[in-house]
Structure formats: C-alpha cells, structure tokens
Write a protein that holds these residues in place. Structure first.
Motif, PDB file in Angstrom:
ATOM      1  N   SER A 173       0.849  -1.187  -0.085  1.00  0.00           N
ATOM      2  CA  SER A 173       0.074  -0.079   0.217  1.00  0.00           C
ATOM      3  C   SER A 173       0.940   1.410  -0.091  1.00  0.00           C
ATOM      4  O   SER A 173       0.501   2.275  -0.519  1.00  0.00           O
ATOM      5  N   LYS A 213       0.974   4.243  -3.691  1.00  0.00           N
ATOM      6  CA  LYS A 213       0.966   5.685  -3.468  1.00  0.00           C
ATOM      7  C   LYS A 213       1.705   6.283  -4.955  1.00  0.00           C
ATOM      8  O   LYS A 213       1.191   7.017  -5.510  1.00  0.00           O
ATOM      9  N   THR A 222      -8.958   5.614  -9.535  1.00  0.00           N
ATOM     10  CA  THR A 222      -8.360   5.518  -8.310  1.00  0.00           C
ATOM     11  C   THR A 222      -9.296   4.611  -7.418  1.00  0.00           C
ATOM     12  O   THR A 222      -8.675   4.150  -6.230  1.00  0.00           O
ATOM     13  N   TRP A 237      -7.857   2.216  -4.184  1.00  0.00           N
ATOM     14  CA  TRP A 237      -8.472   2.779  -2.827  1.00  0.00           C
ATOM     15  C   TRP A 237      -9.102   1.730  -2.086  1.00  0.00           C
ATOM     16  O   TRP A 237      -9.023   1.550  -0.979  1.00  0.00           O
ATOM     17  N   GLY A 238      -9.965   0.982  -3.078  1.00  0.00           N
ATOM     18  CA  GLY A 238     -11.149   0.022  -2.388  1.00  0.00           C
ATOM     19  C   GLY A 238     -10.281  -0.965  -1.832  1.00  0.00           C
ATOM     20  O   GLY A 238     -10.523  -1.578  -0.740  1.00  0.00           O
ATOM     21  N   ILE A 285      -7.257  -1.140  -0.678  1.00  0.00           N
ATOM     22  CA  ILE A 285      -6.438  -0.587   0.562  1.00  0.00           C
ATOM     23  C   ILE A 285      -7.466  -0.545   1.754  1.00  0.00           C
ATOM     24  O   ILE A 285      -7.187  -0.833   2.692  1.00  0.00           O
ATOM     25  N   PHE A 286      -8.452  -0.133   1.355  1.00  0.00           N
ATOM     26  CA  PHE A 286      -9.698   0.168   2.442  1.00  0.00           C
ATOM     27  C   PHE A 286     -10.051  -1.015   2.992  1.00  0.00           C
ATOM     28  O   PHE A 286     -10.541  -1.187   4.193  1.00  0.00           O
ATOM     29  N   ASP A 336      -6.864  -0.338   6.029  1.00  0.00           N
ATOM     30  CA  ASP A 336      -5.953   0.613   6.231  1.00  0.00           C
ATOM     31  C   ASP A 336      -6.445   1.700   5.797  1.00  0.00           C
ATOM     32  O   ASP A 336      -6.508   2.461   4.873  1.00  0.00           O
ATOM     33  N   THR A 392      -3.963   4.965   5.178  1.00  0.00           N
ATOM     34  CA  THR A 392      -3.625   5.144   3.739  1.00  0.00           C
ATOM     35  C   THR A 392      -4.404   5.540   2.749  1.00  0.00           C
ATOM     36  O   THR A 392      -4.219   6.269   1.874  1.00  0.00           O
ATOM     37  N   SER A 393      -5.622   5.087   2.917  1.00  0.00           N
ATOM     38  CA  SER A 393      -6.684   5.475   2.011  1.00  0.00           C
ATOM     39  C   SER A 393      -7.209   6.975   1.956  1.00  0.00           C
ATOM     40  O   SER A 393      -7.494   7.654   0.916  1.00  0.00           O
ATOM     41  N   PHE A 439      -4.479   8.702  -0.048  1.00  0.00           N
ATOM     42  CA  PHE A 439      -4.674   8.439  -1.529  1.00  0.00           C
ATOM     43  C   PHE A 439      -5.654   9.590  -1.831  1.00  0.00           C
ATOM     44  O   PHE A 439      -5.747  10.190  -2.812  1.00  0.00           O
TER      45      PHE A 439
END
Length: 437
Positions: free
Chosen positions: A120, A124, A153, A157-158, A160-161, A165, A168-169, A172
């Motif tokens: 993750s 970025k 994106t 993003w999804g 990572i969520f 997390d 980190t989201s 983003f």
C-alpha cells in the motif's frame, strides 16, 4: 598546456553532468531528516535490545541511491508505462489480501525473503504516476475527466480500505484532490467531493447544539448535518454544469444526506473497534486514559515536558522510560519535542516546509504538465502525512497509522518517500538544460 589543464575539469563535468540540474537542497534535506530520524529512533530504543535505528539508516542509504538513480532517468518514460504500473499496483494489493501477513487486526504486508513489505505504501507512487499520465493528456476542467480519475483511483483505494488501512486510503484522497486541483478542476467540485465525508461525521457525532433526530430505528437526522447538506446543495447548483434543471442542487443535497446515513451505518457496522476508539479519543482522550487514549495523552505530556529547549539528546525521561507506545514509528515527533523542545520542533517543521516549497518550485518550473503533476502528487502526499502525523502527536488530529516522512521507522514507507523524491528530482533534472563544453 591549456588542453592538459582543462582535462580534469572536463572529466569532472562528465561524471557530474547527469545530476547537474537536480535540486540539491531538495535532496539533502530529506537525507538530513532521515539521519536525524535515525538518531531519534536510537533515543527511543536506547534501553532496548533492538536495532531499528540501524535499519532506518541503512534503508535511507539505499533509498538515497535509488533517488539519485531515478533523478538521472527521464521521467517522461513513465507515461508509456503508466497502465502497467497501475496493473502491478492493483495486483500487489490483491496478493496482500490473499497471501499477506496480518498484524494488529489488519492484513497489509507480504513477507519476501524474511522482510515484511507493505504494497500500500508503494501504491501511492503507482497512483501518482497513473493520474499524472491521465491528467497530462486531459485536464480536469470537465466533469467527465474528474469522474474518470475517481473511477480509476477507486480500485486501489477500495483494495486498501478492505485491508483495512483507513489511514493510507486517506492519503490516497489527499493525492487525488491535490492533483485534480492542479489540473484545473473547479474548487467547488472538490468541496462537493469531500462533502459526504463531512456529512458522515456530522451525522455520526452528537453535537451539543445538534442533537440527532431519530425518525426510524436506523434512520437518524442531525440538524447540523441537514444544514451542511443544504449548503452543499446550493454549492452544487452554482458550480455543476446542469443548473438549469436544478438537478445539481437536488443531487448534491441527496448525496450528502446519503453520506450522512452511510456514515452512521459505517460507524455501527463497518469500522473496527480500534478505529472507532481512535476517533472517539481524539475528542476526549481522558475518556479512556489507560486504553485508546493512552498514546495521545503520553505524547502530549512528552512534548509539553520538553518546554523551550528540551531535555537534551538521550535525556528525555518519557522517551527513555518508554512511556509513549510506538514512539519510534507514529510518535517520533513526540521524542523530538521532549528532547529538543519547542525550538527543535520548529526547526524540524521548517525543514519540512523547505522541502515542500522546493517541490512546489519544481512543479511550477517543470517543462510539461506530466512532470508538474508528478511533483504535485508527491507534494500532496507529503503535506497530508506531515499534518496528520504532527497533528495527532499534539492532539489536533485523530491517531492514525501515518508515519512522519523520512523520520518515522518503516522500511516500505522510507523507500516510497525516496522513490517519490527521485521522481521529483528527475522532473527538476530534465527542465531547460544547460550546455556543457
């Protein structure tokens, strides 16, 4: 005779030429921050049998070499690889969900040769490169372009969520907003983009002047949230292109009302208990002083104990007695505050301000939109992480797992920051070139 005297100069220019145009101040400041960060990590672990400070310096050295290598490579080549970069980014995030290792309720790491790698963090960079390539060809002056950026994106993003997390989201989100703004997106659109999040907060938290109104068992309206939704309806009517039919006002208002209700649902059924605790103790840390609020309370005590000049290196009692949990990672700034005081904190913040101003200068002087957008993406990432990390150590932001760039311990984060620095230096290096003789 003249030819012999000029030979050493020509040889020197030959070796230095690939880095002649880079911003050396921008390169040296993060290196200095990394060295100082390692020293502070050593201070937090002085009485413990660990060597994180040594690893911090080693990874910083490797990262510096990578940054110098990237600085001499033409950043324009990243355009033709941006879809491959995007695919690899999503693939690595999927691998984490399938075969990753778990810790503290989250599955974020892949074990490679005995080292835990956090994809993750590198994602970025992948998102910055992808969005810069997209917005380079087509600016964000139209809603179609904005929706395209958001849709692309949404996939990483999804992923990572779902790890989960949340921190980190949020990084983003800051990257996307910064790059869209730089790519000529209407500021009103950006406000409308984040407005459902504000609605979710207003609907989820009971304010003294805004007691929630319960209409049904699971349906709650906050007067303050309804007021915010109405204001966003007016903003949508004024900024969105289909104002004639008043669809923009209705859509903006409805989206915020829906965001508020989804926020209540997420609070009750989606967020993990530790995530809810982090948000709750931000408002009232004393509510759970020995549990979720312990980190924040101890961090504020440590920074306050430093007063103006601090206790001195390796002399901070809170730091040396390990009163602040996770101090070498998320709360490294509290060690600076205790051992170097208010003056030390100001100097550290000044260094970060100089780094940000130099990156902004590179973005403004880049020879094309792609290079400028790359620099702005990196700038957005660093500014957000800096504000949140420092803010949470002093009680101005919720506790989140966001490291302080170049200073907090974290091998994946350190390499990510130096890769980002190398890309920005490449943009600086390949501006209007000088002639060498």
């Amino acid at each position: 005779m003249l030819l012999k005297r000029s030979l050493p100069k020509i040889r020197w220019q030959y070796w230095v030429k690939p880095w002649q145009q880079i911003d050396w101040l921008l390169f040296c400041l993060p290196v200095a921050a990394s060295m100082f960060g390692g020293l502070m990590i050593l201070s937090t672990e002085l009485n413990q049998p660990v060597t994180d400070w040594w690893w911090h310096w080693l990874v910083a050295g490797i990262g510096s070499i990578i940054a110098l290598f990237l600085a001499r490579c033409r950043y324009e080549n990243l355009i033709q690889w941006h879809w491959i970069t995007y695919a690899l980014t999503n693939f690595s995030l999927i691998v984490v969900m399938i075969a990753g290792t778990s810790a503290k309720g989250a599955q974020r790491w892949i074990s490679i040769a005995g080292f835990n790698v956090q994809p993750s963090e590198f994602a970025k960079i992948g998102v910055i490169i992808t969005l810069a390539a997209l917005l380079h060809r087509r600016t964000a002056s139209s809603l179609d372009s904005v929706f395209r950026v958001l849709a692309i994106t949404a996939v990483p993003w999804g992923l990572i969520f779902l790890q989960p997390d949340l921190a980190t989201s949020l990084v983003f989100a800051s990257i996307v907003l910064g790059m869209l703004y730089w790519a000529n997106a209407n500021p009103g659109w950006l406000i409308l983009m984040i407005s459902p999040v504000v609605s979710a907060i207003l609907f989820s938290i009971s304010w003294p002047l805004s007691e929630p109104i319960v209409l049904f068992k699971e349906l709650t309206f906050s007067p303050l949230g309804v007021f915010w939704a109405g204001a966003m309806g007016i903003l949508g009517w004024q900024t969105l292109p289909w104002r004639k039919f008043k669809i923009s006002a209705i859509a903006s208002f409805s989206l915020n009302m829906l965001g508020g209700e989804l926020g209540v649902f997420a609070w009750n059924h989606v967020l993990k208990e530790y995530q809810k605790n982090r948000l709750s103790v931000f408002i009232n840390p004393e509510h759970d002083p020995l549990g979720a609020g312990y980190h924040l309370i101890q961090s504020r005590i440590a920074i306050g104990a430093g007063e103006i000049w601090g206790w001195g290196l390796f002399k901070g009692p809170m730091t040396q007695l390990n009163f602040v949990p996770e101090q070498h990672t998320d709360f490294i700034f509290s060690a600076v505050g205790e051992e170097f005081g208010f003056i030390g904190c100001l100097i550290v913040l000044l260094v970060y301000c100089l780094i940000c101003f130099r990156i902004l200068h590179v973005a403004k002087t880049a020879k094309d939109n792609f290079g400028s957008l790359l620099a702005i993406g990196v700038l957005s990432m660093i500014i957000f992480q800096l504000i949140v990390n420092v803010g949470m150590t002093v009680g101005l932001a919720p506790v989140a797992g966001i490291p302080l760039p170049w200073m907090s311990y974290g091998r994946s984060a350190m390499l990510t920051n130096f890769i980002a620095l190398g890309i920005v230096e490449s943009v600086a290096n390949f501006r209007q070139r000088q002639k060498y003789y």
